[in-house]
Design an enzyme around this catalytic site. Structure first.
Site, PDB file in Angstrom:
ATOM      1  N   SER A 566       0.841  -1.191   0.000  1.00 38.33           N
ATOM      2  CA  SER A 566       0.000   0.000   0.000  1.00 38.33           C
ATOM      3  C   SER A 566       0.883   1.250   0.000  1.00 38.33           C
ATOM      4  O   SER A 566       1.672   1.434  -0.915  1.00 38.33           O
ATOM      5  CB  SER A 566      -0.963  -0.046   1.188  1.00 38.33           C
ATOM      6  OG  SER A 566      -1.999   0.884   1.037  1.00 38.33           O
ATOM      7  N   ASP A 652      -9.734  -4.230  -5.245  1.00 39.02           N
ATOM      8  CA  ASP A 652      -9.217  -3.309  -4.232  1.00 39.02           C
ATOM      9  C   ASP A 652      -9.837  -1.927  -4.429  1.00 39.02           C
ATOM     10  O   ASP A 652      -9.766  -1.355  -5.514  1.00 39.02           O
ATOM     11  CB  ASP A 652      -7.691  -3.231  -4.350  1.00 39.02           C
ATOM     12  CG  ASP A 652      -7.045  -2.498  -3.186  1.00 39.02           C
ATOM     13  OD1 ASP A 652      -7.762  -1.851  -2.406  1.00 39.02           O
ATOM     14  OD2 ASP A 652      -5.812  -2.579  -3.065  1.00 39.02           O
ATOM     15  N   HIS A 687      -8.184  -5.220  -0.855  1.00 34.84           N
ATOM     16  CA  HIS A 687      -6.932  -4.587  -0.448  1.00 34.84           C
ATOM     17  C   HIS A 687      -6.097  -5.507   0.441  1.00 34.84           C
ATOM     18  O   HIS A 687      -4.876  -5.479   0.398  1.00 34.84           O
ATOM     19  CB  HIS A 687      -7.242  -3.286   0.294  1.00 34.84           C
ATOM     20  CG  HIS A 687      -6.051  -2.422   0.523  1.00 34.84           C
ATOM     21  ND1 HIS A 687      -5.341  -1.839  -0.513  1.00 34.84           N
ATOM     22  CD2 HIS A 687      -5.417  -2.032   1.670  1.00 34.84           C
ATOM     23  CE1 HIS A 687      -4.339  -1.123  -0.018  1.00 34.84           C
ATOM     24  NE2 HIS A 687      -4.368  -1.230   1.290  1.00 34.84           N
TER      25      HIS A 687
END
Length: 724
Positions: A566, A652, A687
């Site tokens: 991320s 995501d 995610h």
């Protein structure tokens, strides 16, 4: 057009260049691969499938190693197990896992002795066919709920205060939009109520006639709080609050003593709480202290010296926060009375209030701490830390849902100590180990060593680095090392134990965490020095930490692998552009690498709320130039990059799959030398990756096998972790 491959590929997929040019602040910017963002396009899906096929083909030689690592992770895990029960409202709650099942179950048993806070223990080994504890009631069979779904995530479950009704939220797509169902526990009767599009779980109204929940807007910002009345349709739900400022998110919750409901609005720099008192529900939600730009605060009901108060954790007296007391009614900051004054050496992070004590979560010198403040009839009493004698560790409060409990449930771990659950009895000051995560196969922590080293950054700051390896491994020379980092949102990546990491350590590798600026490990100052105009400090810290590992003899560039996910994917992507010669490989999971494109599009999930973290490049030329100067996608150069494994998920909603897809396409088209870049896309995940523990183990085995291959350890057999 990219076609789905019918057989082995002779070369990696090539994404066609379709330039799109925009002008921002007088600067032209051309994007060759923006077309890849359309997840409904057959051409885009075919390209992702081709990338997956190429990745599988390029890593086919690692398939046996992947399977060995999966079996190693599995063999270390006690697959049929249960958590330490947590007491709340006359029940002990716990979760169970079962061999061969992905998700497990949540359960409860009644409390037998109101004065006994010792959690019950199973008489024998738990099994799927028999209760773990006498009187066991299965609340949710998660494997049954997940049946027929490729992806499954429980967003949360909540019992009504009278214990009759259970609400739970489920996501079966990976997009973090949950569906809530409700059942009566007596008779296991499912109600007709269905509430869709919920973010996370729900909060029951004290009267049990309904519950509160939040929903998101088109930019995936939680902006509305609703109340659902049981027995009615969702389109009849009451809109309780709409947060119209796009920089703010909103949430809803209930206090530990069950008296107050809270609606909280928060941005990166400012908060505002609304309070509803169960003793006067007719007043509804009342703003407790109106938002003031830059003032962050949180509320926790307590009884201090016989007075009902709110504990106010706020940054009005300094960036590392102060703990104050105030009246439960709306109160001006000038009337907040300090209880734990601001200390620039101690970052106060949270506080929990109980009938007889307070628990303050704090950190100092890069380590977490728990402070106990005993409460007597006259007010606060003794104030001390719960201490462990270890150089590097993480301590935190666990599940403590009961206001009148005399014990503090806490968690403890380190790079060598498996996750441990303790009860600390405030009355006797006794610390009791309730459970340490089993690591099967004879794991001996004495066979490993962990350290906190300090890497000098180029501007003179010292960056803490946590490191673990097998004991004595460094005596033979530099170690292949996996260096992990994150560095954003004041999130701290504190030392933690990982069973899967043993597959690296036992093959002779080391694992290190670079606690770079942008994180919160060293207090609010550490965070402020790693965001907005100071963001490049995060990338410099990671590069300087890597360089320090090399120069001090811990590792070498030909065996040093970087990993981040991320915002950590942005970190390692920027570090890769700055110093490609330092790394043997880079793993970037759901990486935020196309930073400028995302931050220029206010319609995308999270963008506007992120302006206080990264800046607003659409409205501010300086922010545009700054982000353009470090965004990994925009700064790919014609140099020899080390191999890259980029991992993403099609569904995501936080970091769109298009970011790593574009990044890999540009790397292939621009880089010189090896040009060994792989993209792996989970087609049914979000995610956090795939759901289910066995699927997650397979996924981690894939990454670890690639990392070991980059380190030159793919053919090395693991040493036994059993102590000699």
């Amino acid at each position: 057009m990219t076609q789905t491959p019918a057989g082995p590929l002779s070369a990696p997929p090539v994404a066609p260049r379709r330039p799109v040019t925009h002008t921002w602040h007088g600067v032209e910017r051309t994007d060759d691969y923006d077309w890849l963002r359309d997840k409904e396009s057959p051409e885009v899906l075919a390209h992702l499938e081709a990338e997956n096929a190429w990745t599988e083909q390029r890593t086919a030689h690692l398939a046996p190693l992947r399977e060995r690592i999966f079996e190693e992770i599995k063999s270390r895990t006690q697959e049929t197990d249960l958590s330490v029960p947590t007491r709340k409202r006359g029940w002990w709650f716990y979760s169970r896992s079962f061999e061969g099942r992905e998700y497990g179950a949540t359960c409860r048993v009644p409390v037998q002795d109101e004065d006994d806070w010792t959690p019950p223990q199973p008489d024998g080994k738990a099994s799927p066919d028999q209760p773990a504890l006498p009187g066991e009631e299965v609340l949710l069979d998660l494997d049954a709920l997940a049946e027929g779904h490729e992806f499954f995530s429980l967003g949360g479950s909540a019992l009504s205060l009278d214990g009759r009704l259970l609400a739970w939220a489920v996501d079966t797509e990976g997009d973090e939009r949950y569906t809530v169902r409700v059942k009566e526990l007596e008779g296991d009767r499912l109600l007709d109520d269905v509430v869709e599009g919920v973010l996370g779980g729900v909060t029951w109204d004290p009267d049990g006639t309904g519950f509160y929940y939040t929903t998101v807007d088109e930019a995936w910002r939680s902006d509305k709080v609703w109340r659902h009345r049981l027995g009615t349709a969702q389109d009849e739900d009451e809109l309780v609050f709409h947060e119209e400022d796009a920089r703010f998110w909103v949430g809803v919750g209930r206090s530990r003593d069950d008296r107050f409901l809270f609606v909280v609005s928060g941005s990166k720099t400012t908060t505002e709480w609304q309070v509803k008192d169960a003793r006067s529900p007719e007043r509804g939600f009342v703003v407790w202290s109106p938002r003031r730009e830059g003032l962050e605060y949180s509320l926790e009901p307590a009884v201090v010296g016989g007075r009902e108060v709110f504990l106010v954790l706020h940054n009005g007296s300094g960036p590392d926060f102060e703990l104050a007391t105030a009246a439960p009614t709306p109160t001006d900051p000038a009337d907040w009375e300090p209880l734990v004054p601001h200390d620039p050496a101690v970052r106060l992070e949270d506080v929990d209030a109980f009938a007889g004590h307070l628990v303050v979560h704090q950190r100092s010198q890069g380590l977490t701490q728990l402070r106990i403040i005993e409460l007597g009839p006259e007010g606060p009493g003794e104030d001390y830390l719960v201490e462990f004698d270890q150089e590097v560790y993480t301590i935190g409060s666990g599940a403590n849902p009961s206001f009148d409990q005399p014990v503090v449930r806490l968690g403890y771990t380190s790079l060598t100590v498996p996750s441990s659950v303790y009860d600390y009895d405030v009355r006797t000051r006794e610390l009791t180990l309730l459970r340490r995560m089993p690591v099967l196969g004879g794991y001996d922590p004495e066979q490993y060593e962990e350290h906190r080293i300090w890497a000098p950054a180029r501007d003179g700051e010292l960056v803490p680095v946590s490191l673990v390896c097998r004991r004595g491994a460094r005596e033979t020379g530099p170690l292949p090392t996996l260096l992990y980092g994150y560095g954003a949102y004041e999130a701290s990546i504190d030392p933690y134990f990982s069973p899967s990491r043993l597959s690296l350590l036992d093959r002779g590798a080391a694992f290190a965490i670079a606690h770079v600026r942008g994180g919160g490990e060293m207090g609010r100052r550490w965070y402020d020095l790693g965001k907005l105009e100071h963001k490049e400090n995060s990338f410099h810290d990671f590069v300087d930490a890597a360089r320090h590992l090399v120069e001090s003899g811990w590792s070498s560039p030909d065996t040093l692998v970087a990993e981040g996910g991320s915002a950590g994917g942005l970190l390692v992507g920027a570090a890769l552009n700055e110093a490609p010669e330092l790394f043997a490989g880079v793993v970037a999971a759901v990486p935020f690498v196309d930073t400028l494109t995302t931050m220029l599009d206010a319609s995308l999930p999270l963008t506007v709320g992120e302006y206080d973290e990264w800046g607003n490049p659409e409205g501010d030329p300086e922010a545009y130039a700054r982000i353009a100067g470090y965004a990994p996608y925009d700064n790919v150069a014609a140099v020899d990059y080390p191999p890259v494994l980029a991992e993403t998920s099609l569904n995501d909603t936080r970091v769109l799959f298009v970011e790593p897809a574009k990044w890999v396409a540009r790397l292939r088209a621009t880089a010189t030398g090896r040009r060994d870049f792989l993209l792996r896309t989970e087609m049914s995940a979000g995610h956090g990756g795939v759901s289910g523990r066995y699927k997650a183990w397979h996924d981690r085995a894939f990454s670890l096998a690639w990392i070991l291959d980059r380190m030159g350890l793919a053919e090395v057999a693991p040493r036994s972790a059993v102590g000699s």
